[in-house]
Design a protein around this motif. Sequence first.
Motif, PDB file in Angstrom:
ATOM      1  N   HIS A  47      -1.305  -1.557  -6.553  1.00 57.02           N
ATOM      2  CA  HIS A  47      -1.795  -1.181  -4.853  1.00 57.02           C
ATOM      3  C   HIS A  47      -0.675  -1.167  -4.092  1.00 57.02           C
ATOM      4  CE1 HIS A  47      -2.108  -5.365  -3.588  1.00 57.02           C
ATOM      5  NE2 HIS A  47      -2.613  -5.402  -4.981  1.00 57.02           N
ATOM      6  N   ASP A 100       2.509  -9.482  -4.453  1.00 56.96           N
ATOM      7  CA  ASP A 100       1.103  -8.752  -4.583  1.00 56.96           C
ATOM      8  C   ASP A 100       1.300  -7.634  -3.821  1.00 56.96           C
ATOM      9  OD1 ASP A 100      -1.351  -8.062  -4.894  1.00 56.96           O
ATOM     10  OD2 ASP A 100      -2.104 -10.227  -4.207  1.00 56.96           O
ATOM     11  N   CYS A 101       1.619  -6.561  -4.212  1.00 54.23           N
ATOM     12  CA  CYS A 101       2.108  -6.272  -5.567  1.00 54.23           C
ATOM     13  C   CYS A 101       3.102  -5.194  -5.871  1.00 54.23           C
ATOM     14  CB  CYS A 101       0.841  -5.888  -6.559  1.00 54.23           C
ATOM     15  SG  CYS A 101       0.112  -4.373  -6.641  1.00 54.23           S
ATOM     16  N   GLU A 111      -6.904  -2.316  -2.086  1.00 52.92           N
ATOM     17  CA  GLU A 111      -7.347  -3.229  -3.051  1.00 52.92           C
ATOM     18  C   GLU A 111      -7.598  -4.592  -2.390  1.00 52.92           C
ATOM     19  OE1 GLU A 111      -7.204  -6.511  -5.963  1.00 52.92           O
ATOM     20  OE2 GLU A 111      -5.827  -6.290  -4.243  1.00 52.92           O
ATOM     21  N   GLU A 162      -2.570  -4.934 -12.098  1.00 49.32           N
ATOM     22  CA  GLU A 162      -2.022  -6.239 -11.791  1.00 49.32           C
ATOM     23  C   GLU A 162      -3.123  -7.419 -12.349  1.00 49.32           C
ATOM     24  OE1 GLU A 162      -2.341  -7.546  -7.826  1.00 49.32           O
ATOM     25  OE2 GLU A 162      -4.098  -6.411  -7.439  1.00 49.32           O
TER      26      GLU A 162
HETATM   27 ZN   LIG Z   1      -2.819  -7.443  -5.671  1.00 47.32          ZN
END
Ligand SMILES: [Zn+2]
Length: 602
Positions: free
Chosen positions: A180, A215-216, A249, A279
């Motif tokens: 994302h 992330d990410c 996300e 992920e």
């Molecule tokens: Zn993530």
Amino acid sequence: MIQDIEDRDLKKDGELDLSSKKTSTSRKILSTVVLGAITLALLGAKFLPTAVFSGCKSSSNQEIDTQMILEDLCPTAEKLIPEESTQFAGITQFGTPEYKNHSLSVWRDAVRLYTPSFDDLGPVGEDSRWDVFFKFEDYLMKTFPLMAKKSELVHVNTHGLVFILHGKNETLKPMMLTAHQDVVPVPDDTVPRWKHSPFGGYFDGKFLWGRGSSDCRNNLIGIMEAAEALLSEGFKPERSLILGFGFDEECSGEQGAAHINEYLLKRFGEDSIEFLIDEGGLGIQDLYGSRFSLPATGEKGYVDIVINLVTNGGHSSVPPDHTSIGIISDLIQTIETKRYPLRISENNPFYFQLKCEAKSGRTMDPLLRDSIAHLDSSCSAKTRVLEMLDDDINVRYLASTSQAVDIIDGGLKINALPENVTVKINHRVAYDSSTDEVKAKILSKVSVIAEKYNLAVRDFAGKEISGFGHSKISEILPSGYFELHSEQELGPAPITKTLNNKSWDILSGTIRHVFEDFVSYPDADPAVPSDVTVSPSVMTGNTDTKHYWALTKNLYRFTPIRQNARFNAHAIDERVELNAHIDGVAFYYDLLRNVDENDRQN
Ligand SMILES: [Zn+2]
Ligand SMILES: *[C@@H]1O[C@H](CO)[C@@H](O)[C@H](O)[C@H]1NC(C)=O
Ligand SMILES: *[C@@H]1O[C@H](CO)[C@@H](O)[C@H](O)[C@H]1NC(C)=O
Ligand SMILES: *[C@@H]1O[C@H](CO)[C@@H](O)[C@H](O)[C@H]1NC(C)=O
Ligand SMILES: *[C@@H]1O[C@H](CO)[C@@H](O)[C@H](O)[C@H]1NC(C)=O
């Protein structure tokens, strides 16, 4: 606690066992046959303990049986090393100082582009806060020119990016990698608490710091780097490669992944993707003195339960014994007193993780190991395993549904009785359970309390439930009533099968090669051997994959990173080691090559 499991669950568990009996029975038969042969062989050689005749297994046979069961359920992956060739420099190219410098510069530029997604964002095109994603796209196109040139880029709902690198053989199902573009927002008041600015892309010689480094961006940029490196070597895959990058996300993917899914379903159809890797998962971890890789092959379900207690209120000077706040407290107490049962079966990816840990965990207690091996056939073994899980809060919820009373709201004025009290309870729904089980439990507890206080209940379907001496809610006011709702209801994800599954074998074989042969473990215990057992696992939270169930049966959540190399995702001082980011690039690169070699051999 233990009482709890026994009381409510072994019976229920037995029922669940029946539903999955076919495979375990056939395995049991197989191992019994083999065991019989071994016993016969031993007969001639040695004095046979009488125990064998009375149906008990001797300890040495039990040991053999244990090994066989575990190898059966956690087969050792064959390491997959792409062929050397003059065309491809291989993953060693990523270990050079030049490449690391390059990688740091592109990854850090991505971290400097702050693209938060907020829960209150309006529709794309109306809320201007989405516009930062235009910059992110520009950055990708400029930084990865070969991907920009050689792949088809589709914009889905404006900011959803779908790159399609067309394969030579259009009859093969495409493979898909996802990540994302959005990051968790950094609240203004936390900015000064960061050791290095969350937006600066500071590199301290080991870690890259900043929101999204872990992330990410780590995944998204790692995927792009690997694809770009392959294209620069003239790579043209047999099978099409789809990259799907959503952009919300962190607020559940309704604008991004949900639309990407819709687009791909329309264009390619259901079950049209060979496999998909997003992920998630637990990376590479040392457990029980051995090294494991834990891609997630499932995700727990989710449901928020909202309970309103509506009463008529009144003056505080003449209160009933229990106000609606008191009654709700009683209800909460009743709900919390009983945790959800622990269950373990082949329906839960965690079952396979246990088998893998028992197979490879060198320092695991032999009794536990044996119990894990035999939990399908022995009630006492299963009880022992469930008790062990129940004792450890870090693993308990991999085998049971969690309930957390997170929000309570009620009462407005100190001299007025509360008229409407609301409680919200968050649940992560385990495999072998369902959101219906959660709703049934809530309804049953609410009914008990309703009866105790002479209240009515309006259930999840909006139905007025009578039975407390009144036929209609309207007749029993002013006592009041409970109203039940569920929100964000989603069952556990379909479990990805791993036994005899090609995409799992390629994923596992690639992980073994990269994480055994390429990766170094600066902080690892030197006593842990370097071989990696690749095991299925289960996630307690959801990723964008929750939108992709219809596209493929082979969904994996796996961030290719070793432990102790990433810190504080979603928190202050998020950071990732550069060398660990490079490991990820090597993983994606070899994954694409291994898939391609496999396709060419077939
Ligand atoms: Zn993530
Ligand atoms: C490292 O990368 C930066 C930015 O791309 C570049 O300016 C610098 O010359 C590179 N240094 C080395 C040693 O390659
Ligand atoms: C494309 O893949 C299919 C399925 O593996 C195979 O049967 C076919 O021969 C391949 N076509 C070409 C042109 O390689
Ligand atoms: C009680 O409060 C909840 C949450 O604010 C609300 O959704 C619900 O409609 C209220 N019910 C009544 C009868 O006021
Ligand atoms: C792999 O697992 C999926 C379901 O997860 C299944 O549809 C597929 O047939 C399996 N087998 C192979 C060889 O891929």
